[in-house]
Design a protein around this motif. Structure first.
Motif, PDB file in Angstrom:
ATOM      1  N   VAL A   5       0.849  -1.199   0.000  1.00 54.99           N
ATOM      2  CA  VAL A   5       0.000   0.000   0.000  1.00 54.99           C
ATOM      3  C   VAL A   5       0.878   1.240   0.000  1.00 54.99           C
ATOM      4  O   VAL A   5       1.865   1.317   0.733  1.00 54.99           O
ATOM      5  CB  VAL A   5      -0.932  -0.008   1.226  1.00 54.99           C
ATOM      6  CG1 VAL A   5      -1.699   1.307   1.344  1.00 54.99           C
ATOM      7  CG2 VAL A   5      -1.886  -1.194   1.159  1.00 54.99           C
ATOM      8  N   ASP A   6       0.496   2.216  -0.796  1.00 53.52           N
ATOM      9  CA  ASP A   6       1.224   3.483  -0.855  1.00 53.52           C
ATOM     10  C   ASP A   6       0.662   4.502   0.141  1.00 53.52           C
ATOM     11  O   ASP A   6       1.406   5.147   0.867  1.00 53.52           O
ATOM     12  CB  ASP A   6       1.152   4.059  -2.269  1.00 53.52           C
ATOM     13  CG  ASP A   6       1.847   5.405  -2.380  1.00 53.52           C
ATOM     14  OD1 ASP A   6       3.093   5.424  -2.307  1.00 53.52           O
ATOM     15  OD2 ASP A   6       1.149   6.439  -2.514  1.00 53.52           O
ATOM     16  N   SER A   7      -0.671   4.643   0.178  1.00 54.64           N
ATOM     17  CA  SER A   7      -1.285   5.626   1.068  1.00 54.64           C
ATOM     18  C   SER A   7      -2.704   5.193   1.398  1.00 54.64           C
ATOM     19  O   SER A   7      -3.303   4.378   0.677  1.00 54.64           O
ATOM     20  CB  SER A   7      -1.295   7.012   0.421  1.00 54.64           C
ATOM     21  OG  SER A   7      -2.020   6.992  -0.800  1.00 54.64           O
ATOM     22  N   LEU A   8      -3.241   5.751   2.487  1.00 50.93           N
ATOM     23  CA  LEU A   8      -4.588   5.383   2.896  1.00 50.93           C
ATOM     24  C   LEU A   8      -5.216   6.474   3.748  1.00 50.93           C
ATOM     25  O   LEU A   8      -4.536   7.327   4.323  1.00 50.93           O
ATOM     26  CB  LEU A   8      -4.573   4.055   3.662  1.00 50.93           C
ATOM     27  CG  LEU A   8      -3.733   3.959   4.941  1.00 50.93           C
ATOM     28  CD1 LEU A   8      -4.481   4.501   6.165  1.00 50.93           C
ATOM     29  CD2 LEU A   8      -3.312   2.531   5.198  1.00 50.93           C
ATOM     30  N   ALA A  49      -8.574   6.459   6.670  1.00 48.66           N
ATOM     31  CA  ALA A  49      -9.390   5.461   7.358  1.00 48.66           C
ATOM     32  C   ALA A  49     -10.197   6.047   8.505  1.00 48.66           C
ATOM     33  O   ALA A  49      -9.839   7.084   9.091  1.00 48.66           O
ATOM     34  CB  ALA A  49      -8.491   4.342   7.895  1.00 48.66           C
ATOM     35  N   THR A  50     -11.283   5.361   8.827  1.00 48.75           N
ATOM     36  CA  THR A  50     -12.053   5.627  10.048  1.00 48.75           C
ATOM     37  C   THR A  50     -12.353   4.295  10.712  1.00 48.75           C
ATOM     38  O   THR A  50     -12.385   3.248  10.061  1.00 48.75           O
ATOM     39  CB  THR A  50     -13.372   6.365   9.756  1.00 48.75           C
ATOM     40  OG1 THR A  50     -14.165   5.579   8.853  1.00 48.75           O
ATOM     41  CG2 THR A  50     -13.117   7.737   9.153  1.00 48.75           C
ATOM     42  N   LEU A  51     -12.586   4.330  12.023  1.00 47.43           N
ATOM     43  CA  LEU A  51     -12.868   3.126  12.805  1.00 47.43           C
ATOM     44  C   LEU A  51     -14.153   3.340  13.608  1.00 47.43           C
ATOM     45  O   LEU A  51     -14.125   3.546  14.826  1.00 47.43           O
ATOM     46  CB  LEU A  51     -11.697   2.810  13.741  1.00 47.43           C
ATOM     47  CG  LEU A  51     -10.368   2.489  13.062  1.00 47.43           C
ATOM     48  CD1 LEU A  51      -9.253   2.351  14.111  1.00 47.43           C
ATOM     49  CD2 LEU A  51     -10.477   1.205  12.242  1.00 47.43           C
ATOM     50  N   PRO A  52     -15.297   3.283  12.961  1.00 45.94           N
ATOM     51  CA  PRO A  52     -16.555   3.537  13.671  1.00 45.94           C
ATOM     52  C   PRO A  52     -17.018   2.356  14.509  1.00 45.94           C
ATOM     53  O   PRO A  52     -16.605   1.212  14.284  1.00 45.94           O
ATOM     54  CB  PRO A  52     -17.542   3.801  12.523  1.00 45.94           C
ATOM     55  CG  PRO A  52     -16.985   3.035  11.369  1.00 45.94           C
ATOM     56  CD  PRO A  52     -15.481   3.073  11.524  1.00 45.94           C
ATOM     57  N   ASP A  96      -1.216   0.017  12.003  1.00 50.09           N
ATOM     58  CA  ASP A  96      -0.838   1.238  12.717  1.00 50.09           C
ATOM     59  C   ASP A  96      -1.164   2.476  11.896  1.00 50.09           C
ATOM     60  O   ASP A  96      -1.616   3.498  12.426  1.00 50.09           O
ATOM     61  CB  ASP A  96       0.656   1.209  13.061  1.00 50.09           C
ATOM     62  CG  ASP A  96       0.969   0.360  14.292  1.00 50.09           C
ATOM     63  OD1 ASP A  96       0.047  -0.324  14.792  1.00 50.09           O
ATOM     64  OD2 ASP A  96       2.127   0.377  14.745  1.00 50.09           O
ATOM     65  N   ALA A  97      -0.948   2.409  10.579  1.00 50.30           N
ATOM     66  CA  ALA A  97      -1.259   3.551   9.708  1.00 50.30           C
ATOM     67  C   ALA A  97      -2.763   3.819   9.681  1.00 50.30           C
ATOM     68  O   ALA A  97      -3.200   4.975   9.690  1.00 50.30           O
ATOM     69  CB  ALA A  97      -0.739   3.283   8.296  1.00 50.30           C
ATOM     70  N   LEU A 134      -4.952  11.629   5.402  1.00 55.08           N
ATOM     71  CA  LEU A 134      -4.174  10.784   4.491  1.00 55.08           C
ATOM     72  C   LEU A 134      -2.839  10.433   5.155  1.00 55.08           C
ATOM     73  O   LEU A 134      -2.129  11.293   5.633  1.00 55.08           O
ATOM     74  CB  LEU A 134      -3.930  11.521   3.177  1.00 55.08           C
ATOM     75  CG  LEU A 134      -3.195  10.702   2.104  1.00 55.08           C
ATOM     76  CD1 LEU A 134      -4.098   9.578   1.607  1.00 55.08           C
ATOM     77  CD2 LEU A 134      -2.769  11.616   0.957  1.00 55.08           C
ATOM     78  N   VAL A 135      -2.525   9.136   5.162  1.00 56.79           N
ATOM     79  CA  VAL A 135      -1.269   8.645   5.694  1.00 56.79           C
ATOM     80  C   VAL A 135      -0.510   7.951   4.569  1.00 56.79           C
ATOM     81  O   VAL A 135      -1.074   7.075   3.893  1.00 56.79           O
ATOM     82  CB  VAL A 135      -1.495   7.661   6.861  1.00 56.79           C
ATOM     83  CG1 VAL A 135      -0.177   7.021   7.299  1.00 56.79           C
ATOM     84  CG2 VAL A 135      -2.161   8.373   8.041  1.00 56.79           C
ATOM     85  N   THR A 136       0.729   8.335   4.356  1.00 53.39           N
ATOM     86  CA  THR A 136       1.572   7.701   3.341  1.00 53.39           C
ATOM     87  C   THR A 136       2.539   6.751   4.031  1.00 53.39           C
ATOM     88  O   THR A 136       3.190   7.101   5.000  1.00 53.39           O
ATOM     89  CB  THR A 136       2.351   8.757   2.549  1.00 53.39           C
ATOM     90  OG1 THR A 136       1.424   9.625   1.889  1.00 53.39           O
ATOM     91  CG2 THR A 136       3.237   8.092   1.503  1.00 53.39           C
TER      92      THR A 136
END
Length: 354
Positions: free
Chosen positions: A197-200, A202-205, A338-339, A350-352
């Motif tokens: 994966v390059d970037s993402l 996310a949410t954790l509902p 972790d990302a 956005l996390v790279t």
């Protein structure tokens, strides 16, 4: 014939339900069961015909002469247990998620590599025939260059807060949450199919009616792969009603998906089934109790994982029908988890990844 290699199972829940029968099917002798509560450990050991129980892993290894250890305990306990097993020279199979965080996972990998022991992660679904066939079809270029991925599911298994589940699933301090319990399989599946994966974002509902401090029962991840493919991981275990699943990968020449366990492909030649290759068929398994039938979908691929562990113990080549999941994969998955958590903590920033 040489004697069966001896293994210790740590964990009396999933360890007894899946690790014990899978190890035996792969040719191990399960020499002992390690748990935290002696009375409960004794009861569960008796139920699966294990003679010796322990509350200390180092003692268990010393008294049984075990050469392999499998760990099926909450994620926050994995690192300490794995390091103990590695220090005693044991080959190791550790459940996913690999550790509480990336730093612990890296320490486990470094110790295993230095000791020269086999180190595997509990991503048994690499051997699930539908997932393995999609991965093979992508690698063989059947859909051209992958461009778009959807892995989505809704399940009711924890929609009712009274549902009985492992306590750690909703304890963030123990490494819990649906992301770790389930998402660790999906991020592994994504990496096997498409690389890194390059970037993402996310949410954790939490969908179900749980306290605000409970770990999440859902995750939504929008990602971009290093090969340019984009997609979404969207899963919830807290949705009332029937289960629904979508697994679909679209490329420049076609699309692959799963329909009721059957892999389908669509391209210029139309829509057709993609038969499972002979080497990907799983060993037959039967439940000795109708109430255990639901676990069979996990047991058969876990036998393949334990067969890989035995090959490592005996110094034989690993099976090559699917890529065998090692601590290297566990570290890569922990980096992704972790990302995802960092992004969710920042409202989906956005996390790279490096």
């Amino acid at each position: 014939m040489p004697p069966a290699p001896r293994a210790i199972v740590v964990g009396t829940g999933f360890g007894c339900r899946i690790h014990v029968p899978a190890l035996r099917a792969a040719g191990f002798e399960v020499a002992g069961l390690v748990g935290t509560d002696p009375d409960r450990t004794r009861r569960r050991a008796d139920a699966v015909a294990i003679a010796d129980i322990f509350t200390d892993l180092s003692e268990a290894i010393g008294r049984t002469g075990a050469v392999a250890v499998t760990i099926a305990t909450p994620p926050a306990t994995h690192a300490a247990l794995a390091l103990t097993a590695i220090e005693r020279g044991c080959h190791i199979l550790c459940e996913k998620p690999m550790a509480a965080d990336l730093a612990e996972a890296r320490a486990m990998l470094a110790a295993a590599e230095q000791a020269g022991v086999t180190h595997l992660i509990g991503n048994e679904f690499r051997w699930a025939p539908d997932r393995a066939m999609i991965g093979r079809a992508i690698a063989n270029g059947l859909i051209g260059d992958p461009r778009y991925v959807t892995l989505s599911s809704v399940l009711p298994i924890v929609a009712d807060p009274a549902a009985r589940m492992p306590r750690w699933w909703f304890d963030a301090g123990a490494g819990g949450g649906w992301l770790g319990a389930h998402g660790s399989h999906l991020v592994d599946q994504l990496r096997v199919w498409l690389g890194e994966v390059d970037s993402l974002s996310a949410t954790l509902p939490t969908v179900s009616d749980r306290p605000a401090d409970a770990a999440e029962d859902s995750y939504v991840v929008r990602f971009r792969m290093k090969n340019g493919a984009q997609g979404v991981l969207q899963h919830s275990a807290g949705v009332w009603g029937p289960s629904e699943n979508i697994s679909r990968v679209a490329g420049t020449h076609g699309t692959l998906w799963v329909d009721k366990g059957v892999v389908k492909i669509a391209d210029r030649d139309g829509v057709r089934d993609l038969p499972v290759d002979a080497d990907l068929h799983l060993p037959p398994v039967e439940a000795d109790d109708p109430r255990k039938a639901a676990m069979l979908f996990e047991l058969a691929p876990f036998i393949r994982l334990c067969e890989a562990l035995r090959a490592g113990v005996e110094g034989r080549p690993m099976p090559d029908d699917v890529p065998v999941p090692t601590f290297h994969d566990g570290v890569a998955a922990m980096a992704l988890l972790d990302a995802i958590r960092r992004s969710a903590a920042q409202d989906g920033a956005l996390v790279t990844l490096s």
